[in-house]
Design an enzyme around this catalytic site. Structure first.
Site, PDB file in Angstrom:
ATOM      1  N   GLY A  10       0.821  -1.214   0.000  1.00  0.00           N
ATOM      2  CA  GLY A  10       0.000   0.000   0.000  1.00  0.00           C
ATOM      3  C   GLY A  10       0.852   1.261   0.000  1.00  0.00           C
ATOM      4  N   TYR A  11       0.185   2.396   0.107  1.00  0.00           N
ATOM      5  CA  TYR A  11       0.868   3.700  -0.001  1.00  0.00           C
ATOM      6  C   TYR A  11       1.913   3.871   1.107  1.00  0.00           C
ATOM      7  CZ  TYR A  11       1.095   8.882   0.314  1.00  0.00           C
ATOM      8  OH  TYR A  11       1.510  10.195   0.390  1.00  0.00           O
ATOM      9  N   ASP A  31      -0.034  -9.212   1.716  1.00  0.00           N
ATOM     10  CA  ASP A  31      -1.032  -8.258   1.244  1.00  0.00           C
ATOM     11  C   ASP A  31      -2.044  -8.990   0.362  1.00  0.00           C
ATOM     12  OD1 ASP A  31      -0.637  -4.793   0.782  1.00  0.00           O
ATOM     13  OD2 ASP A  31      -2.340  -5.916  -0.030  1.00  0.00           O
ATOM     14  N   LYS A  84      -9.757   1.607   4.684  1.00  0.00           N
ATOM     15  CA  LYS A  84      -9.465   2.904   5.314  1.00  0.00           C
ATOM     16  C   LYS A  84     -10.251   4.083   4.745  1.00  0.00           C
ATOM     17  CE  LYS A  84      -5.948   4.702   2.390  1.00  0.00           C
ATOM     18  NZ  LYS A  84      -5.182   5.932   2.439  1.00  0.00           N
ATOM     19  N   SER A 124      -4.528   6.113  13.593  1.00  0.00           N
ATOM     20  CA  SER A 124      -4.886   7.337  12.873  1.00  0.00           C
ATOM     21  C   SER A 124      -5.326   8.419  13.840  1.00  0.00           C
ATOM     22  CB  SER A 124      -6.033   7.026  11.899  1.00  0.00           C
ATOM     23  OG  SER A 124      -6.613   8.214  11.413  1.00  0.00           O
ATOM     24  N   TYR A 148     -14.929   3.360  10.420  1.00  0.00           N
ATOM     25  CA  TYR A 148     -13.479   3.281  10.188  1.00  0.00           C
ATOM     26  C   TYR A 148     -12.730   3.710  11.451  1.00  0.00           C
ATOM     27  CZ  TYR A 148      -8.871   4.961   9.059  1.00  0.00           C
ATOM     28  OH  TYR A 148      -7.515   5.211   9.103  1.00  0.00           O
ATOM     29  N   LYS A 152     -10.157   1.579  14.245  1.00  0.00           N
ATOM     30  CA  LYS A 152      -8.818   1.974  14.689  1.00  0.00           C
ATOM     31  C   LYS A 152      -8.776   2.054  16.211  1.00  0.00           C
ATOM     32  CE  LYS A 152      -6.605   2.412  10.781  1.00  0.00           C
ATOM     33  NZ  LYS A 152      -5.494   1.512  10.424  1.00  0.00           N
ATOM     34  N   LEU A 199      -7.876  14.728  -0.133  1.00  0.00           N
ATOM     35  CA  LEU A 199      -7.623  15.953  -0.867  1.00  0.00           C
ATOM     36  C   LEU A 199      -6.478  15.851  -1.868  1.00  0.00           C
ATOM     37  CD1 LEU A 199      -8.255  18.987  -1.279  1.00  0.00           C
ATOM     38  CD2 LEU A 199      -6.578  19.465   0.531  1.00  0.00           C
ATOM     39  N   GLY A 293     -18.977  14.965   9.007  1.00  0.00           N
ATOM     40  CA  GLY A 293     -17.910  14.384   9.822  1.00  0.00           C
ATOM     41  C   GLY A 293     -16.642  15.201   9.830  1.00  0.00           C
ATOM     42  N   ASP A 294     -16.509  16.157   8.899  1.00  0.00           N
ATOM     43  CA  ASP A 294     -15.302  16.988   8.881  1.00  0.00           C
ATOM     44  C   ASP A 294     -15.339  17.983  10.033  1.00  0.00           C
ATOM     45  OD1 ASP A 294     -14.162  15.831   6.718  1.00  0.00           O
ATOM     46  OD2 ASP A 294     -14.544  17.442   5.314  1.00  0.00           O
TER      47      ASP A 294
END
Ligand code: WQD
Length: 336
Positions: A10-11, A31, A84, A124, A148, A152, A199, A293-294
């Site tokens: 992943g990233y 993975d 995620k 996170s 999510y 976590k 973003l 949620g932001d």
């Protein structure tokens, strides 16, 4: 040392693989490729001249895990694997609880049975919920407002209980703020499936012409320019934070939560302006309603990582944007 990285294609996982291989460590990746490409392996080899061992498998499958621990003398695990996407988690919560929580418990059981009790967990800043005021520090109360985030938080609490039950465990829960950027080679980077939720990949895809226009989710927040403020951290800094955490768990026991952030906040419009300057491309946008949620402002109190890990972020926003653009412009369609 030999490390198992779940979700290592992943990233964030792939950037951590590069840092570990370049330090001479051995890496085994497990993975299921649900949200990543196996092409990452050849890119990693191009960057550091070594290829990690790769096992296609699922943390929910105990046999897959036993095969890895039987075939390799794993000394510690970095656990990235998991779903995620905040929005998606509201639509398919059971998939998130199954993959993230049940899968993690299966992993921890396999680790315990194979006597591997050193773990770095990919947590996170979302566990700080909506009621804490930035800068966010590790002593603050935690909560979650979506499945999510709940997963976590549950996994962090499971690990706290595990360390209490058996003092041989050494665990660090790394609370990421907003990872962005890419390795300076431009060979690996963020490659989300479908339309990006986050973003930076969205802005990068507008700049490269894959998407037409950015929706700025609200410009009426109580922030300097009205748009959301976040603590963006270069993914290579984040990867190096994992290296330091692995060193720490080798020397200490118990379970500790540590922020990985810069301590600085940047707004959406500041990101857009930086991206236009760095890429030379226009980034058309329109103001859209706030996203559920932001919250207005999120950034880290970064002192604990500096003290406990002897780590702090070094790369600035310009490097984050330049490296993002190099990755996206060299790979307009990601790893395809
Ligand atoms: C950043 C800012 C948006 C997209 C999430 C998860 C977090 C972590 C990182 C996994 C906000 C605004 C965004 C867009 C926009 N993920 N925005 N238009 O929400 O801070 O964090 O990703 O661990 O857990 O919660 O990141 O990149 O989605 O948003 O205006 O198309 O950009 O409102 O202010 P976020 P983000």
């Amino acid at each position: 040392m030999k490390y198992l990285l779940t979700g290592g294609t992943g990233y964030i996982g792939s950037h951590t693989v590069v840092e570990l291989l370049e330090l001479g460590h051995e890496v085994v990746i497990l993975d299921n490729l649900a949200n990543s490409s196996v092409k990452v392996l050849e890119r990693v080899e191009k960057i550091c001249g070594k290829r990690p061992a790769f096992v296609e498998g699922n943390i929910c499958n105990r046999d897959d895990l036993d095969k890895v621990f039987t075939a390799h003398q794993i000394e510690a695990v970095v656990h990235f694997a998991g779903l995620k996407a905040v929005g998606e988690s509201n639509q398919i919560p059971l998939s998130y609880y199954h993959n993230n929580v049940s899968g993690s418990v299966t992993l921890f059981q396999a680790m315990s049975d194979h006597n591997v009790k050193k773990l770095v967990f990919s947590s996170s800043a979302t566990v700080y919920g909506e009621n804490n005021v930035s800068p966010l520090d590790e002593s603050m109360p935690t909560s979650a407002t979506n499945p999510y985030g709940q997963t976590k938080l549950m996994i962090e609490n499971i690990l706290v209980d595990l360390a209490k039950s058996d003092s041989d465990w050494s665990i660090i829960n790394l609370r990421y703020f907003n990872p962005i950027g890419a390795h300076a080679s431009g060979l690996i980077g963020e490659n989300p499936n479908g339309i990006p939720n986050n973003l930076l990949p969205y802005v990068a895809q507008v700049a490269v012409g894959r998407l037409a226009e950015l929706n700025v989710f609200g410009d009426d927040y109580d922030t300097p320019d009205g748009t959301g403020v976040r603590d963006y951290i270069h993914v290579v800094d984040l990867a190096q934070g994992h290296v330091k955490a692995l060193e720490k768990i080798d020397a200490h026991n118990g379970c500790h939560a540590i922020n990985l952030g810069t301590g600085n906040g940047t707004s959406v419009l500041q990101i857009v302006e930086s991206f236009k300057r760095v890429s030379g491309r226009d980034i058309p946008f329109k103001i859209a309603p706030r996203r559920a949620g932001d919250i207005a402002t999120v950034f880290a109190h970064a002192d604990k990582a500096a003290k406990a890990l002897n780590w702090q972020a070094k790369l600035d926003l310009n490097a984050m944007i330049e490296d993002t653009w190099r990755w996206q412009s060299n790979n307009p369609n990601g790893y395809e």
